[in-house]
Design an enzyme around this catalytic site. Sequence first.
Site, short mmCIF file in Angstrom:
data_model
loop_
_atom_site.label_atom_id
_atom_site.label_comp_id
_atom_site.label_asym_id
_atom_site.label_seq_id
_atom_site.Cartn_x
_atom_site.Cartn_y
_atom_site.Cartn_z
N GLY A 66 0.72 -1.26 0.27
CA GLY A 66 0.02 0.03 -0.14
C GLY A 66 1.00 1.02 -0.20
O GLY A 66 2.15 1.10 0.02
N TYR A 67 0.38 2.30 -0.17
CA TYR A 67 1.09 3.76 -0.26
C TYR A 67 0.51 4.67 0.71
O TYR A 67 -0.75 4.87 0.90
CB TYR A 67 0.63 4.19 -1.61
CG TYR A 67 1.42 3.39 -2.60
CD1 TYR A 67 2.76 3.65 -3.06
CD2 TYR A 67 0.67 2.09 -3.20
CE1 TYR A 67 3.46 2.78 -3.88
CE2 TYR A 67 1.53 1.27 -4.14
CZ TYR A 67 2.92 1.62 -4.40
OH TYR A 67 3.50 0.65 -5.57
#
Length: 164
Positions: A29-30
């Site tokens: 994820g970011y």
Amino acid sequence: MALEIERKFLVAGDGWRAAAHAVVPMAQGYINDMGAMDRGEQKASVRVRIQGDEAFLNLKSRELDHTRQEFDYRIPVDDARALLALCVGGLVDKRRHLVRHAGHLWEVDEFLGDNAGLVVAEIELDHADEPFERPDWLGSEVTDDPRYYNLALASHPYTRWASG
């Protein structure tokens, strides 16, 4: 400074499957999203990744090119799980298949979940003009197409492309 020289391609067919010598499950994820990058508010993506039984925090400069600055740091898996809960957009789940071909290592990412149906192959090179032999299962190059960046896939998954 760490540099990544990478080219990305769509995959045409399943010929790579028989040659894969390892498979690594990945969830990532970011901390930031594509919009912040597009608006120039941030100049690097900040990624959290769990791959197998290891975890990493990664920063990668934003450039539409095959050469970028990249910094990768091992972190505890429990920290990565906590950071994944703070990520914006969706998580990117995939299986990375490692395939050797003509002296190069190819990473073939088979996406799952919201990005199911997408399969891309990446090759990291020592220099930008390094020659490499294209496997027969390699399709069109998408290195410079930002839709195929994992950061973009987190906020605008492949399964939603047809709907805009």
